[in-house]
Design a protein around this motif. Structure first.
Motif, PDB file in Angstrom:
ATOM      1  N   LEU A 132       0.696  -1.445  -0.324  1.00 40.74           N
ATOM      2  CA  LEU A 132       0.428  -0.022  -0.385  1.00 40.74           C
ATOM      3  C   LEU A 132       0.806   1.276   0.105  1.00 40.74           C
ATOM      4  O   LEU A 132       1.536   1.615   1.236  1.00 40.74           O
ATOM      5  N   ARG A 133       0.806   1.610  -1.144  1.00 44.48           N
ATOM      6  CA  ARG A 133       1.808   3.232  -1.377  1.00 44.48           C
ATOM      7  C   ARG A 133       1.044   4.319  -1.331  1.00 44.48           C
ATOM      8  O   ARG A 133      -0.443   4.086  -2.603  1.00 44.48           O
ATOM      9  N   PHE A 134       1.430   5.635  -1.352  1.00 45.05           N
ATOM     10  CA  PHE A 134       1.510   6.827  -1.470  1.00 45.05           C
ATOM     11  C   PHE A 134       1.551   7.235  -2.968  1.00 45.05           C
ATOM     12  O   PHE A 134       2.986   7.211  -3.122  1.00 45.05           O
ATOM     13  N   ASP A 135       0.773   6.874  -3.979  1.00 43.41           N
ATOM     14  CA  ASP A 135       1.531   7.823  -5.591  1.00 43.41           C
ATOM     15  C   ASP A 135       1.742   9.246  -5.610  1.00 43.41           C
ATOM     16  O   ASP A 135       0.267   9.490  -6.123  1.00 43.41           O
ATOM     17  N   LYS A 136       2.924   9.576  -5.960  1.00 43.47           N
ATOM     18  CA  LYS A 136       2.897  11.040  -5.659  1.00 43.47           C
ATOM     19  C   LYS A 136       2.858  11.762  -7.062  1.00 43.47           C
ATOM     20  O   LYS A 136       1.548  12.409  -7.223  1.00 43.47           O
ATOM     21  N   GLN A 137       3.067  10.836  -8.288  1.00 40.20           N
ATOM     22  CA  GLN A 137       2.374  11.779  -9.637  1.00 40.20           C
ATOM     23  C   GLN A 137       0.913  11.516  -9.797  1.00 40.20           C
ATOM     24  O   GLN A 137       0.039  12.813 -10.578  1.00 40.20           O
ATOM     25  N   ARG A 138       0.095  10.175  -9.119  1.00 37.44           N
ATOM     26  CA  ARG A 138      -0.783  10.571  -9.585  1.00 37.44           C
ATOM     27  C   ARG A 138      -1.610  11.105  -8.039  1.00 37.44           C
ATOM     28  O   ARG A 138      -2.847  11.519  -8.165  1.00 37.44           O
ATOM     29  N   ASP A 139      -1.082  11.502  -6.940  1.00 35.60           N
ATOM     30  CA  ASP A 139      -1.755  12.072  -5.763  1.00 35.60           C
ATOM     31  C   ASP A 139      -2.872  11.502  -4.897  1.00 35.60           C
ATOM     32  O   ASP A 139      -3.334  11.574  -5.154  1.00 35.60           O
ATOM     33  N   GLN A 140      -2.365  10.027  -5.232  1.00 39.03           N
ATOM     34  CA  GLN A 140      -3.750   9.442  -4.822  1.00 39.03           C
ATOM     35  C   GLN A 140      -3.084   7.501  -4.261  1.00 39.03           C
ATOM     36  O   GLN A 140      -1.609   7.366  -4.488  1.00 39.03           O
ATOM     37  N   TRP A 141      -3.823   6.784  -3.068  1.00 39.62           N
ATOM     38  CA  TRP A 141      -3.187   5.473  -3.325  1.00 39.62           C
ATOM     39  C   TRP A 141      -3.375   4.764  -3.949  1.00 39.62           C
ATOM     40  O   TRP A 141      -4.541   4.720  -4.227  1.00 39.62           O
ATOM     41  N   VAL A 142      -2.222   3.324  -3.472  1.00 41.03           N
ATOM     42  CA  VAL A 142      -2.830   2.671  -4.436  1.00 41.03           C
ATOM     43  C   VAL A 142      -1.837   1.775  -3.826  1.00 41.03           C
ATOM     44  O   VAL A 142      -1.384   1.180  -2.669  1.00 41.03           O
ATOM     45  N   ILE A 143      -2.181   0.078  -4.368  1.00 39.80           N
ATOM     46  CA  ILE A 143      -1.927  -1.167  -3.963  1.00 39.80           C
ATOM     47  C   ILE A 143      -1.252  -1.284  -5.428  1.00 39.80           C
ATOM     48  O   ILE A 143      -1.643  -0.966  -6.592  1.00 39.80           O
ATOM     49  N   LEU A 144       0.420  -2.000  -5.167  1.00 40.22           N
ATOM     50  CA  LEU A 144       1.010  -2.508  -6.047  1.00 40.22           C
ATOM     51  C   LEU A 144       0.826  -3.354  -5.446  1.00 40.22           C
ATOM     52  O   LEU A 144       1.863  -4.201  -4.615  1.00 40.22           O
ATOM     53  N   ALA A 145       1.451  -4.302  -6.731  1.00 45.25           N
ATOM     54  CA  ALA A 145       1.251  -5.546  -6.957  1.00 45.25           C
ATOM     55  C   ALA A 145       2.284  -5.971  -8.284  1.00 45.25           C
ATOM     56  O   ALA A 145       2.104  -5.112  -9.382  1.00 45.25           O
ATOM     57  N   PRO A 146       2.534  -7.147  -8.023  1.00 42.06           N
ATOM     58  CA  PRO A 146       3.532  -7.352  -9.504  1.00 42.06           C
ATOM     59  C   PRO A 146       2.557  -7.283 -11.117  1.00 42.06           C
ATOM     60  O   PRO A 146       1.828  -7.984 -10.998  1.00 42.06           O
ATOM     61  N   GLU A 147       2.906  -6.540 -11.420  1.00 36.50           N
ATOM     62  CA  GLU A 147       3.131  -6.267 -13.293  1.00 36.50           C
ATOM     63  C   GLU A 147       1.533  -6.091 -12.786  1.00 36.50           C
ATOM     64  O   GLU A 147       0.754  -5.468 -13.444  1.00 36.50           O
ATOM     65  N   ARG A 148       0.685  -5.831 -11.719  1.00 37.21           N
ATOM     66  CA  ARG A 148      -0.490  -4.525 -11.055  1.00 37.21           C
ATOM     67  C   ARG A 148      -1.114  -3.315 -10.785  1.00 37.21           C
ATOM     68  O   ARG A 148       0.086  -3.349  -9.434  1.00 37.21           O
ATOM     69  N   LEU A 149      -1.490  -2.618 -10.871  1.00 34.70           N
ATOM     70  CA  LEU A 149      -2.140  -1.341  -9.688  1.00 34.70           C
ATOM     71  C   LEU A 149      -3.264  -1.206  -9.509  1.00 34.70           C
ATOM     72  O   LEU A 149      -3.938  -1.012 -10.103  1.00 34.70           O
ATOM     73  N   PHE A 150      -3.245  -0.927  -8.376  1.00 38.18           N
ATOM     74  CA  PHE A 150      -4.711  -0.891  -7.967  1.00 38.18           C
ATOM     75  C   PHE A 150      -5.209   0.860  -7.015  1.00 38.18           C
ATOM     76  O   PHE A 150      -4.273   1.058  -6.060  1.00 38.18           O
ATOM     77  N   VAL A 151      -5.925   1.377  -8.139  1.00 37.84           N
ATOM     78  CA  VAL A 151      -6.495   2.550  -6.984  1.00 37.84           C
ATOM     79  C   VAL A 151      -7.428   2.843  -6.379  1.00 37.84           C
ATOM     80  O   VAL A 151      -8.480   1.744  -6.660  1.00 37.84           O
TER      81      VAL A 151
END
Length: 95
Positions: free
Chosen positions: A21-40
């Protein structure tokens, strides 16, 4: 083939190895990062996922959310259960 994880009120959800679980500064929102996937995550999903620490049960998470947002427990349980089951089915949540 791996057996499907069924989320119940007694399940203790957490993010598996390799999922963050990370805050994506470029998107300015929280995301879940998984291998080869991203969930906003929207604000509701974020509140739920933040509580999935591998220590609290779904029931405890629901109680916390119901108290925090002064909402009916049965409604919270239904919504939380649906979200967590969807994440488990996508293999980005372990229980």
């Amino acid at each position: 083939m791996t057996e499907r994880t069924t989320i119940t009120e007694d399940s203790v959800p957490g993010l598996p190895v390799g999922v963050k679980l990370r805050f994506d500064k470029q998107r300015d929102q929280w995301v879940i990062l998984a291998p080869e996937r991203l969930f906003v995550l929207d604000s509701i999903a974020l509140e739920i996922v933040k509580r999935c620490d591998g220590k609290a049960s779904v029931g405890e998470i629901v109680n916390d959310l119901a108290g925090t947002f002064e909402a009916p427990r049965d409604v919270i349980l239904k919504d939380v259960g649906a979200l967590l089951q969807d994440l488990a089915d996508k293999r980005i949540l372990a229980a």
